[in-house]
Structures are given as C-alpha cells and as structure tokens.
Write a protein that holds these residues in place. Structure first.
Motif, short mmCIF file in Angstrom:
data_model
loop_
_atom_site.label_atom_id
_atom_site.label_comp_id
_atom_site.label_asym_id
_atom_site.label_seq_id
_atom_site.Cartn_x
_atom_site.Cartn_y
_atom_site.Cartn_z
N GLU A 36 -70.28 -50.67 26.32
CA GLU A 36 -69.66 -51.56 27.29
C GLU A 36 -69.86 -52.75 27.14
O GLU A 36 -69.19 -53.78 27.49
CB GLU A 36 -70.09 -50.72 28.61
N ALA A 37 -71.30 -53.06 26.81
CA ALA A 37 -71.62 -54.56 26.61
C ALA A 37 -70.89 -55.29 25.40
O ALA A 37 -70.46 -56.38 25.30
CB ALA A 37 -73.26 -54.61 26.33
N ARG B 204 -67.81 -54.17 24.31
CA ARG B 204 -66.56 -54.29 24.86
C ARG B 204 -66.35 -55.67 25.61
O ARG B 204 -65.32 -56.60 25.46
CB ARG B 204 -66.10 -53.27 25.81
N ARG B 205 -67.34 -56.13 26.49
CA ARG B 205 -67.33 -57.51 27.26
C ARG B 205 -67.50 -58.51 25.94
O ARG B 205 -66.83 -59.58 26.11
CB ARG B 205 -68.42 -57.47 28.16
N GLU B 206 -68.38 -58.49 24.92
CA GLU B 206 -68.50 -59.44 24.14
C GLU B 206 -67.36 -59.67 23.21
O GLU B 206 -66.82 -60.59 22.86
CB GLU B 206 -69.59 -59.04 23.03
N ASP C 97 -64.15 -58.81 24.11
CA ASP C 97 -62.94 -59.55 24.85
C ASP C 97 -63.14 -61.00 24.90
O ASP C 97 -62.19 -61.75 24.73
CB ASP C 97 -63.13 -59.23 26.31
N ALA C 98 -64.45 -61.49 25.00
CA ALA C 98 -64.64 -62.98 24.82
C ALA C 98 -64.22 -63.46 23.39
O ALA C 98 -63.70 -64.61 23.38
CB ALA C 98 -66.05 -63.20 25.42
N THR D 232 -59.80 -54.41 20.95
CA THR D 232 -60.63 -53.30 21.56
C THR D 232 -61.58 -52.24 20.59
O THR D 232 -61.33 -52.37 19.43
CB THR D 232 -59.52 -52.37 22.52
#
Length: 805
Positions: free
Chosen positions: A229-230, A232-234, A236-237, A259
């Motif tokens: 999950e972390a 995925r956030r990285e 996205d940025a 993704t």
C-alpha cells in the motif's frame, strides 16, 4: 491399546460380514475424496507452489493505466522503464517480453524466446544453475550477443551438459554466446526455451515519439520494510511527476499513471477464481458422499440395534459403543481415502488435458506430500462428519424396547429424522451444484453462438516471423509475404489466402494516431487504438464483410497512395452517422504521413468472444511492413490436408525461415474457449455425480422406510387400500424431502450467486429460468429414485407381511 486392537478386530469382522454395505460406502468415499484431492492438486500447484523467485512477498508487477480511455494493466515503454529505474522505493526493477526467435543450426526452427533487461533476473532473485545472467550492458544495442538457456532447453537440447556454457548459438542470423543456465524451479508466463537481452537502440531510449511504444512487462523488488500500500502511494506520486515532466505525452485528461500488483497475482489471478469455484463444488460433492455414507451407517446401526442393546445390557458403556462404531467409520474412511488417492492420481492426466494452457503451463501437478497430507486431513474430517452422528444415534438405545422389538431392526424416530435431514441436505447441495452447472452451460451456449464477425471454418493458419539481416529492410519483408500469399492461393483446393500480423483472438497491439478532422486540443491526448497490418485477400479469406468502400488490393503497394481501413466501432466512436471514406489519419502524431480511409470493415470480436468489438485500424502490409505475420488460407476441404503442401511452399521461398506453428484456425478459436469450457466440464461432472449420489441416497432411505413399514403397508392393503394409494404414500414422503431440499438449496444458491458472476456471459447469476428448470429436474430425479421401492411396497402381499409379523 488392548481396547484399540480389539475394536479394530471387531470393526474388520463387522465390515466383512456386510460386504455390500462396505463396498457401497468405500465407493462413495473414494469418489468424493478422489475428486476433492485431484482438484486440490491443481489448486495447490497453481496458487501455492513457488515460481522459483526469491522473496516473492517483495516482488511486484508494474503496469500502466489510462483511466480516461478505460485502458488498464497495459505494458510500458523502454523510456518508462528507464524512468522506473530512478524510483527510490524500488530496490531494483527489470523488464521482459515474450517473442519467438529463429534458431539456426543443421536446420532452422522457430523457438519460444523471452527478452529481458540485465536486471530482470537479479530483480526476481533467480540465480543461474550454471554460468551467470545478463549484465546491464546487454540492455543497449551492440552489447546483446548473449543467450540464457531455460532448464528445459538445457536438458532436452543439450543433454544437461554443463559445458554448453560458452558455446555459440545462432539466433535470427546473429551469433550469441551461452552465458548461463536457469534453474529448474524458475517459471514464467510463457514456456520460453531461451532468454535474450533486449539490446535497445538509442532511438528507442531517447526519441520522444518512442515513449508511447509500449511492449514490455516491468517487475520490481520493493525496498525492505515497504508495504504494498505504501509503495502504491509512492508510485502514484512518481507517476504524477513523470506525467508533468513529459506533459506533451501524458495529458491530464488521459489520467495516465503506473500501478502495481503482487507479481504472483499476475500469474495466478486468471485461474484463481475458476479453480476456487471448482474446489468449493468438489467439497460439496464430498459432503454429499459423506451424507450417503452416514445414511448407510444409520441404516446399519438400526439393523444392529438388538446387538448394541445386548452389549449395553452386558455392561458396555455408551462411550465404548461410540468408540467401536467410530472405529468402523475410521476404517471406511481410510479405505475410501486410499481408493480416492488412486482415483486422484489416475484422473490428473485427464484433468490437465481439459485444463486451459495457463493452468498446464504454470502447474507442476502431482500427488505430492502436501496433497497426501490434505487427503489425510480429509480422512479425519470425513470420519467425524459421517461417523459421529450415526455412532451417537446407534448407541442411544432403550434396552427394553430394543430387546423387545429388535427383530424389526428399528432405531426409532430420532434416527429416522436424522436420515431425512441428511437427504434434505444432499438434495440442497446437489441443487446448488446443478444450478451452477446450468448457469455455466447457458453461458457457454451463449458464447459459442456469438457471431465472431469472421468464419474460422476451413481455414489453415501458419505463423512465420522473418529474421536475419536479409529481412531488416521493409522491401524484403513485403516481397516474402506477397510471394507467400500468391503461392498459398495457387495451391489445389484453396479458395483464397491472405495474411495479417495479429489475427482475431491472437493478441493486441495499439498505435497512437491523429485524425485531421479531429486534431486534439491543447492538453488532450491523441487516440490510441488497436492497429493491424494485412495483405490483399485477408478480409475475403476470413469472410469479414466490407461495409463501405473497398478492401486492400495488390495495387496498395509501397509506391501507391497510403491508405487505411477502419471498423464500424471506430466510426461509431469518432464519426457516428457520418461518412468516413476519404478522411485523413496520421499514424503516430500529426506530423505522420497522411493516410486516406478507403473502407469500413464489419466489427470483429477480436479481443475475445465475450468482449465487444473495439475501435481498430488496418494498413496494407506492403505500405507498413511487418516481418511477423500469420498466413490464412481458406480451403475447400479439411484444412489439415494442406499442412504439408503449405509448409513446403513456405520453405521454398526461404528455407532459413522456420514456421512458428501451422494448424487449422478453428483450433485457435477452440483454445480461446478453453478457459470457459474447463469449469463447465468439471462442474458438470461434479453435478452429475452429486445427482447420482442424491438419487442413491433417496432410494436407500425410501427402501429402508418401506422395509420398516412392511406391516403397516400390509394392514393398509388388507383393509382396502389400493396400489396407487401406497405409491402416493411412499413417493409423497420422498417428494416432501426433495421439496424441502430444493427450498433450502434455492436459498443457498441465491446467496452464493455472486461467486459465479465473473464466469458467466449473457446470463444472470440469479436467472429464474435456470433455477426453476433445475429445481424441477431434481424433483423428478427424487420421484424416479423413490418409484422402485414404492412399486415394491404396492406389491406387498398382506397375508405374507402379517404372517411374518
């Protein structure tokens, strides 16, 4: 210990005294445990077995999404891969692609070949059996003269000789040195025999227009301690930063972003849901088998009620009686499990033969230690499931009643209620399986009746991938395919021939383009749709109608004006209700060469029979050559009869170019249906087995009830009851049990309908017609199963039955 041995001896003697009962119980358990173990073997191999990667929990697959165009899970370009290498949250990244290559030696042949970056195997944590893997220098053109062997190629082609490392092999006309051998445990999504480095050119790595040339699958190893999950956030940025840096290539409206998914999920997801549905179905079959055996044990316990009462009167504690009966159940379970494992081992080959290619390719299916452990667990579970309740029921004896009426072999109303409950449960479980099979059958029927937009009958297909220095230029590629089509069309028994780089159901490849009449506004992304290259005769050969305009002709060569064909889905998207003939399209971007639309082609289910047609464009092969094409030949007779002749003609053009594959095109269409057919076949078989077991159970309970009520039936007949009255009495009881089971099964099927939704096409998971038809079928089966004992009851001689009492 002494008690245990005595119980075992008594159990063995008891089972030997009733061979019919013992054989029936072992057969039911063998079928249930065997089917369950076989499916578990496949589930375990596909979903749980290691794929030969190191630290699989940190490995992720990386894909791209264009949310605005509903394009998800697409591959990436070489430049996007180079961007990923700078991401700080990955320990390493790699990329791969699956192609074929011409292996030249004493004879040329086409082999499956994977292409990989220098960091690909390092990222996966795969260590070679011999030698080394690629270095990062192999990513660049001019430094790509290496090859890795798969373990399969190492064993079959080189006799497991370690000295093959350092040997030279010729691929696509260029010499390559074997630098290593991959371990046997390594598996990928294609059966690649060889692995070659990409050797990207500076043009592909640097030219802005190549950023959208997406052909590669990326993998990454997360930094230690970083959760998915972390990450995925990285990511996205990181995607947002890349899109901003190359704003001309990624418009805000397109919503492009990268993704990630767990890499294992990429390989197992297509098979996971169907296999888990089948696993659930086969567990229901096992429960039905257990219910059957429990009913047999209840009937046997009722017949032994006098024996058990005598033992109890002589001082045997109830716990000793329960233990004795459970010992017999355990022996049945052990024998049933042994036979079931034999059934599972025997059926695995047949099971895999029906399985889709994805299952056969990834699964090393066998009766392993894990499978044997699962079978042992089933043995314990079935002993408790089918043995405990009958043992408790049989041991609950009333001494006075049993010794007085034991000759009747009756265990009382409580045992009768338990037997009835088991029958209701069997019918309910069978109904759930039958409804699932019925829905899949209707879905498959809808699928095979879909008009694909082309006619695969009497079509022979052959794929050739031109390779070597002689075919690096466009002109030799066009000349080869023009000659191949000409020679194929001239063969006796051939109606027509044509070629296309990707035929229907053969895969996908997209290309961005610009339409002169619809130039994208500032910040708007250019369209990016499926693109094909075809020769003259291709559409005629597959019977794909030309709706407006014309098909490609031999005159559409490199010297002629550039032309295109589009399909009706493309017209509906951009120019609904308008004329498109003569409109100008530029491949790539607005600086591309103008190409005029000369025809509109009927829609084809190119991405799958269960998927709608997508916008698509075609260019003449001679105007935009491709070395990798599929030759399609329509024959007047069986296409297989022309395999040798077509192979000879292609070899005559250039003996150095091997044929990738050659087979009737209907085989390829059939392969596309395999993922739908597999769960249907197995679920249908399980449902049929469940119906047979339920019918046997209903027959057994009805027959036992008739035997117990012989005196009552004799009295009824003696005082004037007719045979029809007895039939209605007996069959009515079976019908009530079946109706209760159907009602319970309908509720269960409705509750579990969502689990099947993703496997269905053109039918609702709660389709009332299917539910009603299956319910009526099961009621009919119950009536049929109860008819024989009911007829036997109607023929009872009152005088004989009363005199026997």
């Amino acid at each position: 210990m002494e008690h245990l041995w005595r119980d075992l001896r008594f159990a063995v003697r008891g089972l030997l005294r009733t061979p019919g009962f013992t054989a029936a119980a072992i057969l039911a358990l063998a079928l249930g445990i065997g089917a369950t173990t076989a499916i578990f073997s496949v589930v375990h191999a596909v979903l749980m077995r290691s794929l030969g990667w190191g630290e699989e929990s940190r490995l992720v697959g990386i894909r791209g999404n264009f949310d605005a165009q509903n394009l998800h899970g697409i591959v990436i370009s070489a430049q996007e891969y180079e961007d990923l290498r700078t991401a700080k949250f990955f320990e390493s990244v790699g990329a791969s692609a699956n192609y074929t290559a011409a292996l030249q030696g004493d004879r040329s042949e086409r082999v499956e070949a994977g292409y990989a970056t220098g960091s690909f195997f390092e990222t996966l944590g795969v260590h070679p059996l011999y030698g080394r893997v690629f270095g990062e220098a192999a990513d660049h053109q001019g430094s790509a003269g290496e090859v890795l062997l798969s373990f399969n190629a190492f064993r079959k082609r080189f006799g497991s000789d370690p000295t093959v490392v350092g040997r030279s092999l010729t691929f696509n006309g260029a010499s390559r040195t074997v630098v290593g051998v991959l371990p046997e445990s390594f598996r990928w999504d294609a059966p690649n025999e060889f692995w070659l480095p990409f050797g990207w050119s500076e043009d592909e790595l640097k030219r802005p227009g190549q950023r959208g040339n997406r052909s590669y699958n990326a993998v990454g190893r997360l930094k230690p301690g970083l959760t998915v999950e972390a990450a995925r956030r990285e990511l996205d940025a990181f995607s947002a930063a890349i899109a901003a840096l190359y704003a001309s290539m990624y418009s805000k409206e397109a919503h492009w972003h990268l993704t990630l998914e767990m890499l294992r999920d990429r390989f197992t997801a297509p098979s996971r849901e169907p296999l888990l549905v089948l696993f659930g179905a086969v567990l229901l079959v096992l429960l039905i088998a257990c219910a059957n055996v429990a009913n047999l044990l209840l009937a046997r316990g009722a017949a032994r009620s006098r024996e058990l009462a005598v033992r109890s009167a002589l001082g045997a504690a109830r716990s000793r009686l329960v233990l004795q009966l459970l010992t017999e159940s355990a022996l049945l379970a052990v024998f049933g499990a042994g036979a079931g494992i034999a059934v599972a081992g025997w059926s695995l080959d047949a099971l895999l033969a029906a399985a889709p290619e994805a299952v056969r390719q990834l699964a090393d299916v066998r009766v392993s230690r894990a499978v044997l452990g699962f079978a042992a667990l089933l043995t314990v579970a079935t002993t408790l499931i089918f043995g405990l309740a009958p043992a408790l029921s049989a041991s609950r004896t009333n001494l006075a009643d049993s010794l007085k009426d034991g000759s009747h072999g009756s265990a009382g109303p409580r045992a009768g209620r338990l037997r009835s409950t088991l029958i209701v449960g069997q019918v309910a479980l069978s109904l759930v399986l039958l409804i699932a099979a019925g829905l899949l059958l209707r879905s498959f029927s809808n699928l095979i009746h879909v008009d694909p937009g082309f006619d695969p009958r009497n079509v022979l297909a052959a794929k050739v991938s031109l390779s070597g220095a002689a075919y690096e230029a466009d002109t030799p590629q066009s000349a080869f395919w023009a000659e191949a089509v000409r020679r194929a069309a001239a063969l006796p028994g051939v109606e027509s021939a044509g070629a296309v780089n990707i035929p229907p159901l053969g895969g996908r490849t997209d290309w961005s383009y610009a339409i002169d009449d619809r130039m994208p506004a500032a910040g708007e992304v250019s369209p990016d749709d499926e693109f094909r290259r075809a020769t003259a005769g291709y559409f005629h050969t597959l019977h794909i109608p030309i709706q407006r305009g014309r098909e490609f002709t031999l005159a559409d060569d490199a010297k002629a004006p550039l032309v295109l064909l589009v399909n009706e889905a493309w017209v509906r998207r951009f120019f609904p209700g308008q004329e498109v003939i003569g409109r100008i399209v530029r491949m790539g971007d607005k600086s591309g060469k103008p190409r005029s639309i000369v025809g509109v082609v009927a829609d084809v289910h190119d991405m799958g029979l269960d998927r709608p047609a997508v916008p698509m464009l075609w260019a003449p092969q001679a105007q935009l050559p491709d070395g990798e094409m599929v030759l399609l030949v329509r024959t007047r007779g069986p296409p297989a009869s022309l395999v040798s002749a077509l192979r000879q003609q292609l070899s005559t053009i250039d003996p150095a170019q091997p044929i990738d594959w050659i087979e009737p095109w209907e085989v390829r269409v059939d392969t596309a249906l395999a993922p739908r057919r597999f769960p249907l076949q197995l679920l249908g078989a399980f449902a049929a087995l469940a119906v047979v077991l339920s019918a046997v159970g209903i027959y057994g309970v009805t027959a036992y009830g008739v035997a117990q009520r012989t005196r009552e039936i004799g009295v009824r007949l003696a005082i004037g009851a007719q045979a029809g009255d007895v039939l209605r009495l007996v069959m009515g009881g079976a019908l009530r049990l079946a109706a209760a089971g159907v009602a319970l099964g309908l509720m269960a099927a409705l509750a579990m309908a969502n689990a099947l939704s993703s496997l269905l096409y053109g039918v609702n998971a709660r389709d009332p017609l299917t539910y009603a038809a299956i319910s009526l079928l099961l009621v009919a089966v119950a009536l049929f199963a109860s008819f024989l004992p009911a007829r036997r009851a109607a023929r009872v001689d009152p005088a004989v039955s009363l005199r026997a009492e």
